[in-house]
Write an enzyme that holds these catalytic residues in place. Structure first.
Site, PDB file in Angstrom:
ATOM      1  N   ARG A 110       0.745  -1.097  -0.041  1.00 14.66           N
ATOM      2  CA  ARG A 110       0.086   0.049   0.109  1.00 14.66           C
ATOM      3  C   ARG A 110       0.881   1.256  -0.062  1.00 14.66           C
ATOM      4  O   ARG A 110       0.508   2.585  -0.583  1.00 14.66           O
ATOM      5  CB  ARG A 110      -0.805  -0.094   1.145  1.00 14.66           C
ATOM      6  CG  ARG A 110      -2.131  -0.915   1.086  1.00 14.66           C
ATOM      7  CD  ARG A 110      -2.620  -0.854   2.541  1.00 14.66           C
ATOM      8  NE  ARG A 110      -4.137  -1.591   2.360  1.00 14.66           N
ATOM      9  CZ  ARG A 110      -5.234  -1.138   2.015  1.00 14.66           C
ATOM     10  NH1 ARG A 110      -5.413   0.013   1.980  1.00 14.66           N
ATOM     11  NH2 ARG A 110      -6.419  -1.972   1.994  1.00 14.66           N
ATOM     12  N   HIS A 143       7.471 -22.421   6.540  1.00 11.71           N
ATOM     13  CA  HIS A 143       8.943 -21.968   6.572  1.00 11.71           C
ATOM     14  C   HIS A 143       9.692 -23.083   7.477  1.00 11.71           C
ATOM     15  O   HIS A 143      11.031 -23.225   7.101  1.00 11.71           O
ATOM     16  CB  HIS A 143       9.188 -20.546   7.126  1.00 11.71           C
ATOM     17  CG  HIS A 143       9.063 -20.451   8.605  1.00 11.71           C
ATOM     18  ND1 HIS A 143       7.754 -20.069   9.112  1.00 11.71           N
ATOM     19  CD2 HIS A 143       9.960 -20.719   9.557  1.00 11.71           C
ATOM     20  CE1 HIS A 143       7.995 -19.938  10.399  1.00 11.71           C
ATOM     21  NE2 HIS A 143       9.243 -20.258  10.606  1.00 11.71           N
ATOM     22  N   HIS A 182       3.335 -25.964  11.485  1.00 10.79           N
ATOM     23  CA  HIS A 182       4.745 -26.390  11.600  1.00 10.79           C
ATOM     24  C   HIS A 182       4.776 -27.805  12.402  1.00 10.79           C
ATOM     25  O   HIS A 182       5.646 -29.032  11.886  1.00 10.79           O
ATOM     26  CB  HIS A 182       5.500 -25.248  12.646  1.00 10.79           C
ATOM     27  CG  HIS A 182       5.281 -24.014  12.194  1.00 10.79           C
ATOM     28  ND1 HIS A 182       5.452 -23.809  10.843  1.00 10.79           N
ATOM     29  CD2 HIS A 182       5.418 -22.878  12.711  1.00 10.79           C
ATOM     30  CE1 HIS A 182       5.453 -22.420  10.621  1.00 10.79           C
ATOM     31  NE2 HIS A 182       5.342 -21.841  11.783  1.00 10.79           N
TER      32      HIS A 182
END
Length: 483
Positions: A48, A176, A238
């Site tokens: 933005r 991740h 995870h």
């Protein structure tokens, strides 16, 4: 099916946010410096914030200066990397700015990789905007950063929106943890060493523990975390991915389909958890590292029933793991920061040293993911001595420190591997839709039980290992957490 080849452009949504500054830009710089991405790759950031290319490069330079380790601050390399960067402001909630974004990207016929990190309510308008601007063709692949919904229904809505313009082969769902070297080493440990795989089942393993503990509190994530809680923030993604990698059958090959097929079989075999097999808690005041810290309610500024700690006794109903409990534990403001997998083997069937006083402990394999990275096998050995009447046995560690063993290899953060695989089109370390939905089904059932019971989270002091009920969860089975 999208051809797995390196892209010529990378589009980063949320390019001015904390994730981009801390992880994405340093990771991309590392790939640039090491020559792992092609020289022609253009990186276009969008968010933005109103800024031009020069202002974005200045912001990126400041981020690299703050978050790169000192030994990687190569001025010439940083200058070369910054020349790859471009910026286009965009309000993703409206379709108006996407044509300008497409113009900024230019020719994408040689492939475009998109890293999409956005609030869940912006996924659908973002996908529509990309489609309207011609940024969803077969030459495009898209990486989706969590949170991808907060239950099965909302996750399916997001996945349906993405699937309306991208095939499953083009979608790269990011966790991740799967980019961490030690997590990838888990497969090498199991499937490249003959000594482990024959013992990796209910016949030889007593139980498995998976711990992901944090010492930090909310760290500015007040709204997100209070709406999410520990179960959805850590267990749903995870920890269940770590469980799946630990428990899966040997894949036929290391290709993406084979690995992900075996993981989803594990996730679909998870037994529904009974209320007596789980504990939820919320941290109170206490001390971390010798410093006083406030309670969750004080950190948040209001009373809440959001859990900051979860412990679960899970079971996998298949032949390999029948009867073996998997103890999962995660929480904030715990005694130390730690991510690890512990494989507790059974005792030998007969102690031949007992008559001479030799006491045995069962072997234990500890796979530490962070903050250190190592694999440690606890084995029994005889203590040196000349006493003919007694045998003294001691537990000693056989250590493989990945940091030391590969000291000359450059240590990489998880996003380096994941961004490179996204750019190159290798989906092995990304999560497939059926995996995500299997995870959500299991998690939604737990949350439904919590809602039905109406029980508040159990209090625990900051700096402890969670509520006493979390300790009792294992102790009543004769098991102690690895601490």
């Amino acid at each position: 099916m999208i051809e797995a080849k390196s892209c010529s452009a990378l589009l980063l949504f949320g390019a001015t946010g904390d994730l981009a500054r801390r992880k994405l830009l340093p990771s991309l710089f590392a790939l640039h410096e090491d020559g792992l991405i092609n020289q022609g790759l253009r990186i276009v950031g969008t968010a933005r914030s109103e800024m031009d290319d020069a202002a974005y490069r200045d912001m990126a330079r400041a981020a690299l200066d703050e978050f790169l380790p000192d030994d990687r601050k190569n001025a010439d390399a940083i200058t070369g990397f910054l020349e790859r960067l471009y910026y286009q402001p965009l309000d993703a909630s409206t379709i108006k700015g996407f044509d300008a974004l497409a113009q900024k990207l230019g020719d994408i016929s040689d492939g475009l990789a998109i890293f999409l990190s956005t609030a869940p309510f912006l996924f659908e308008p973002t996908i529509k905007g990309l489609a309207s601007a011609g940024l969803t063709g077969e030459q495009v692949r898209i990486g989706l950063e969590k949170p991808l919904g907060n239950d099965l229904e909302s996750s399916a809505a997001i996945n349906d929106a993405v699937a309306s313009v991208f095939s499953e082969d083009q979608i790269f769902r990011i966790d991740h943890y799967l980019g961490k070297e030690t997590v990838q080493n888990l497969m090498a440990l199991r499937f490249a060493n003959m000594m482990f795989e024959p013992l990796w089942d209910a016949g030889e393993i007593d139980h498995v523990q998976i711990t992901v503990s944090e010492t930090v509190g909310l760290e500015g994530r007040h709204g997100f975390y209070n709406d999410t809680g520990a179960l959805r923030d850590m267990v749903q993604n995870h920890m269940l991915q770590l469980l799946a990698l630990t428990a899966m059958e040997p894949p036929a090959d290391l290709d993406a389909a084979s690995v992900r097929d075996e993981k989803v079989k594990v996730l679909r075999s998870l037994r529904p958890v009974r209320n007596s097999e789980m504990v939820r808690g919320q941290y109170g005041s206490g001390a971390i590292g010798g410093e006083s810290v406030e309670s969750y309610a004080d950190d948040l500024g209001e009373v809440s029933d959001t859990e900051t700690f979860v412990a679960i006794k899970a079971h996998i109903d298949n032949w390999r793991w029948q009867g073996v409990p998997f103890y999962l534990r995660t929480g904030k403001r715990l005694a130390e920061r730690r991510s690890e997998i512990v494989i507790q083997f059974k005792c030998v069937p007969h102690n031949i040293f007992a008559a001479r006083g030799g006491k045995l402990n069962a072997n234990r394999l500890v796979i530490r993911l962070q903050p250190e990275e190592y694999v440690r096998l606890q084995v029994m050995a005889k203590q040196p001595g000349m006493d003919r009447e007694a045998v003294v046995l001691r537990e000693v560690p056989l250590d493989l420190s990945l940091t030391q063993a590969f000291a000359k290899a450059r240590r990489r953060i998880a996003y380096e591997r994941l961004l490179l695989d996204l750019i190159d089109g290798d989906p092995t370390l990304f999560v497939r839709r059926d995996e995500v939905e299997a995870q959500w089904r299991w998690i939604d059932d737990i949350r439904a039980q919590w809602a039905q019971s109406g029980e508040a989270p159990k209090a625990y002091g900051s700096g402890s290992w969670g509520p006493s009920a979390g300790i009792a969860l294992t102790e009543r089975d004769g098991v102690s957490w690895n601490e």
